[in-house]
Design a protein around this motif. Structure first.
Motif, PDB file in Angstrom:
ATOM      1  N   TYR A 187       0.859  -1.183   0.000  1.00 51.11           N
ATOM      2  CA  TYR A 187       0.000   0.000   0.000  1.00 51.11           C
ATOM      3  C   TYR A 187       0.896   1.235   0.000  1.00 51.11           C
ATOM      4  CZ  TYR A 187      -4.184  -2.769   0.947  1.00 51.11           C
ATOM      5  OH  TYR A 187      -5.230  -3.665   0.843  1.00 51.11           O
ATOM      6  N   ASP A 188       0.764   2.045  -1.031  1.00 52.91           N
ATOM      7  CA  ASP A 188       1.531   3.285  -1.136  1.00 52.91           C
ATOM      8  C   ASP A 188       0.654   4.472  -0.750  1.00 52.91           C
ATOM      9  OD1 ASP A 188       3.860   2.092  -1.904  1.00 52.91           O
ATOM     10  OD2 ASP A 188       3.684   2.578  -4.034  1.00 52.91           O
ATOM     11  N   ILE A 189       1.139   5.272   0.179  1.00 53.62           N
ATOM     12  CA  ILE A 189       0.463   6.506   0.582  1.00 53.62           C
ATOM     13  C   ILE A 189       1.320   7.668   0.098  1.00 53.62           C
ATOM     14  CG2 ILE A 189      -0.551   7.787   2.502  1.00 53.62           C
ATOM     15  CD1 ILE A 189      -0.259   5.204   4.182  1.00 53.62           C
ATOM     16  N   ASP A 190       0.745   8.542  -0.711  1.00 51.36           N
ATOM     17  CA  ASP A 190       1.488   9.677  -1.254  1.00 51.36           C
ATOM     18  C   ASP A 190       0.682  10.957  -1.063  1.00 51.36           C
ATOM     19  OD1 ASP A 190       3.969   8.586  -3.013  1.00 51.36           O
ATOM     20  OD2 ASP A 190       2.296   7.172  -3.123  1.00 51.36           O
ATOM     21  N   VAL A 191       1.309  11.940  -0.445  1.00 55.57           N
ATOM     22  CA  VAL A 191       0.693  13.255  -0.254  1.00 55.57           C
ATOM     23  C   VAL A 191       1.638  14.279  -0.875  1.00 55.57           C
ATOM     24  CG1 VAL A 191      -0.245  14.910   1.390  1.00 55.57           C
ATOM     25  CG2 VAL A 191      -0.393  12.456   1.882  1.00 55.57           C
ATOM     26  N   VAL A 208      -3.985   6.817  -1.975  1.00 56.57           N
ATOM     27  CA  VAL A 208      -3.572   5.525  -1.417  1.00 56.57           C
ATOM     28  C   VAL A 208      -3.800   4.488  -2.504  1.00 56.57           C
ATOM     29  CG1 VAL A 208      -3.929   3.794   0.385  1.00 56.57           C
ATOM     30  CG2 VAL A 208      -4.198   6.230   0.921  1.00 56.57           C
ATOM     31  N   LYS A 209      -2.763   3.711  -2.806  1.00 52.40           N
ATOM     32  CA  LYS A 209      -2.839   2.708  -3.866  1.00 52.40           C
ATOM     33  C   LYS A 209      -2.480   1.329  -3.324  1.00 52.40           C
ATOM     34  CE  LYS A 209      -0.333   5.584  -5.009  1.00 52.40           C
ATOM     35  NZ  LYS A 209       0.065   6.858  -4.330  1.00 52.40           N
ATOM     36  N   ARG A 210      -3.161   0.329  -3.828  1.00 52.68           N
ATOM     37  CA  ARG A 210      -2.850  -1.051  -3.460  1.00 52.68           C
ATOM     38  C   ARG A 210      -2.246  -1.765  -4.661  1.00 52.68           C
ATOM     39  NH1 ARG A 210      -5.785  -6.150  -3.814  1.00 52.68           N
ATOM     40  NH2 ARG A 210      -5.084  -7.587  -2.178  1.00 52.68           N
ATOM     41  N   PHE A 211      -1.195  -2.545  -4.410  1.00 57.46           N
ATOM     42  CA  PHE A 211      -0.541  -3.335  -5.445  1.00 57.46           C
ATOM     43  C   PHE A 211      -0.510  -4.792  -4.991  1.00 57.46           C
ATOM     44  CE2 PHE A 211       1.017   0.958  -5.633  1.00 57.46           C
ATOM     45  CZ  PHE A 211       1.059   1.254  -6.992  1.00 57.46           C
ATOM     46  N   THR A 212      -0.849  -5.684  -5.901  1.00 56.46           N
ATOM     47  CA  THR A 212      -0.859  -7.107  -5.562  1.00 56.46           C
ATOM     48  C   THR A 212      -0.555  -7.930  -6.812  1.00 56.46           C
ATOM     49  OG1 THR A 212      -2.102  -8.818  -4.376  1.00 56.46           O
ATOM     50  CG2 THR A 212      -3.321  -7.466  -5.963  1.00 56.46           C
ATOM     51  N   ASP A 213      -0.714  -9.249  -6.717  1.00 60.59           N
ATOM     52  CA  ASP A 213      -0.353 -10.141  -7.821  1.00 60.59           C
ATOM     53  C   ASP A 213      -1.158  -9.846  -9.084  1.00 60.59           C
ATOM     54  OD1 ASP A 213       1.545 -11.602  -6.401  1.00 60.59           O
ATOM     55  OD2 ASP A 213       0.043 -12.982  -5.601  1.00 60.59           O
ATOM     56  N   GLY A 229      -6.426  -1.215  -7.104  1.00 57.89           N
ATOM     57  CA  GLY A 229      -7.340  -0.403  -6.303  1.00 57.89           C
ATOM     58  C   GLY A 229      -6.663   0.838  -5.761  1.00 57.89           C
ATOM     59  N   HIS A 230      -7.417   1.925  -5.695  1.00 54.82           N
ATOM     60  CA  HIS A 230      -6.867   3.176  -5.178  1.00 54.82           C
ATOM     61  C   HIS A 230      -7.993   4.160  -4.897  1.00 54.82           C
ATOM     62  CE1 HIS A 230      -7.651   4.645  -9.268  1.00 54.82           C
ATOM     63  NE2 HIS A 230      -7.610   5.858  -8.741  1.00 54.82           N
ATOM     64  N   PRO A 291      -5.196   9.639   4.334  1.00 57.10           N
ATOM     65  CA  PRO A 291      -5.962  10.863   4.074  1.00 57.10           C
ATOM     66  C   PRO A 291      -7.460  10.570   3.994  1.00 57.10           C
ATOM     67  CG  PRO A 291      -4.074  10.687   2.599  1.00 57.10           C
ATOM     68  CD  PRO A 291      -4.191   9.370   3.290  1.00 57.10           C
ATOM     69  N   ASP A 292      -8.251  11.458   4.548  1.00 54.09           N
ATOM     70  CA  ASP A 292      -9.703  11.291   4.612  1.00 54.09           C
ATOM     71  C   ASP A 292     -10.370  12.153   3.537  1.00 54.09           C
ATOM     72  OD1 ASP A 292     -12.372  11.098   5.228  1.00 54.09           O
ATOM     73  OD2 ASP A 292     -12.113  11.430   7.377  1.00 54.09           O
ATOM     74  N   PRO A 293     -11.007  11.549   2.531  1.00 50.46           N
ATOM     75  CA  PRO A 293     -11.653  12.350   1.482  1.00 50.46           C
ATOM     76  C   PRO A 293     -12.795  13.222   1.990  1.00 50.46           C
ATOM     77  CG  PRO A 293     -11.344  10.083   0.753  1.00 50.46           C
ATOM     78  CD  PRO A 293     -11.062  10.107   2.226  1.00 50.46           C
TER      79      PRO A 293
END
Length: 333
Positions: A187-191, A208-213, A229-230, A291-293
């Motif tokens: 999970y990458d969090i970038d601000v 916030v991005k999710r990376f998987t197989d 997903g992000h 981060p909270d949208p």
């Protein structure tokens, strides 16, 4: 002789005074409802607009697996569409953590360019990876990861260096491959702060991005994880009159996480900034913030906790987001 009043009403109806009284009362009630409705409408968050954020093509590809310019269009906070996506990603995060063998949070200031599916690990040779710092040292040594990609970080306040604005959460799981650790998800969090003005919007692009197989699953162990997903949102400055960077210099979203170490580590006394986080009774764990949208901005929040307390490092995050996680470093233990 007794008169029948009901028949009189049926015959002659209501008087003018009675009608005027009813009309006046109706006007008062309706007027009050209009005022109340107007107040409610004005107090509701406005419908989110969309801003085009100047993300470079290389960054778009790194974040989303595509350089399509449509991904530059980002909802402005508060955004309830982004909030729905964030809720879905939160549920997936909980699911990933429940089946994890280890969770390592690594801070960074640049984009995460390393997303492996497997990491070499020989338990007979390699050290025990019982802290995020040891995990970082391990991947630098065995995988050739640049030492500048992930920062050598223990907790806020340990050094005077500014806190990292981005982070990667490595979620490891059981592996069927000998001498390999399986990365179940990252999970990458970038601000990212945009403060130059001109054609650029002022504010923060948070994601916030999710990376998987990938699917289908490769048969080797050298492949990389792919986007899965992000959510993203753009926060304008807390000061609506902001025109230059100094107008919202105190806006921000740090720390992204803190690490609570086992209290037995107090046997080795270090600085107050380090020892105040040695509170875990059994296993180390994290506090993690996304981060909270639904938040309007990332403006400065008050924090009056004493410097000797761990809360001094993160109490202000309570006013910035409702997306807080308590995550064990080793969930299956």
């Amino acid at each position: 002789m007794k008169r029948d009043r009901s028949s009189r009403v049926d015959r002659f109806g209501y008087s003018s005074i009675e009608l005027l009284t009813v009309l006046a009362l109706s006007a008062i009630v309706i007027g009050g409802m209009v005022v109340s409705y107007g107040t409610l409408v004005r107090s509701q968050p406005q419908v989110a607009s969309v801003v085009e954020v100047p993300l470079a093509n290389s960054r778009l590809t790194n974040f989303y697996g595509t350089s399509s310019s449509s991904y530059k269009d980002t909802p402005v906070a508060p955004s309830y569409g982004s909030l729905a996506r964030a809720e879905m990603l939160r549920e997936q995060f909980y699911h990933d953590v429940l089946s994890a063998t280890a969770v390592y949070c690594l801070p960074r200031n640049n984009d995460n360019t390393w997303k492996p599916a497997y990491i070499s690990y020989d338990p007979e040779v390699d050290d025990e990876l019982d802290t995020p710092q040891k995990f970082r040292e391990h991947i630098i040594r065995v995988a050739g990861v640049s030492a500048s990609l992930y920062l050598d970080f223990r907790n806020p306040g340990v050094t005077s260096t500014a806190l990292a604005t981005n982070a990667s959460i490595f979620i490891l799981s059981f592996s069927a491959q000998a001498k390999k650790m399986r990365v179940q998800a990252i999970y990458d969090i970038d601000v990212i702060r945009f403060s130059t003005g001109g054609t650029q919007p002022l504010g923060f692009h948070a994601s916030v991005k999710r990376f998987t197989d990938p699917y289908p699953l490769p048969t080797n162990t050298t492949y990389n994880l792919v986007p899965a997903g992000h959510y993203s949102v753009f926060y304008p400055p807390a000061n609506p009159a902001a025109r230059v960077a100094t107008d919202f210099a105190k806006d921000g979203f740090t720390p992204l996480f803190v690490t609570f170490e086992r209290h037995t580590r107090l046997a080795q006394r270090e600085s107050t900034a380090i020892d105040r986080f040695k509170l875990a009774a059994e296993r180390p764990f994290y506090f993690i913030w996304w981060p909270d949208p639904a938040a309007r901005h990332l403006g400065e929040q008050a924090n009056t906790a004493a410097a000797s307390l761990p809360q001094q490092a993160y109490n202000h995050m309570a006013g910035r987001t409702s997306f807080m996680f308590t995550v064990p470093m080793f969930p299956t233990l």
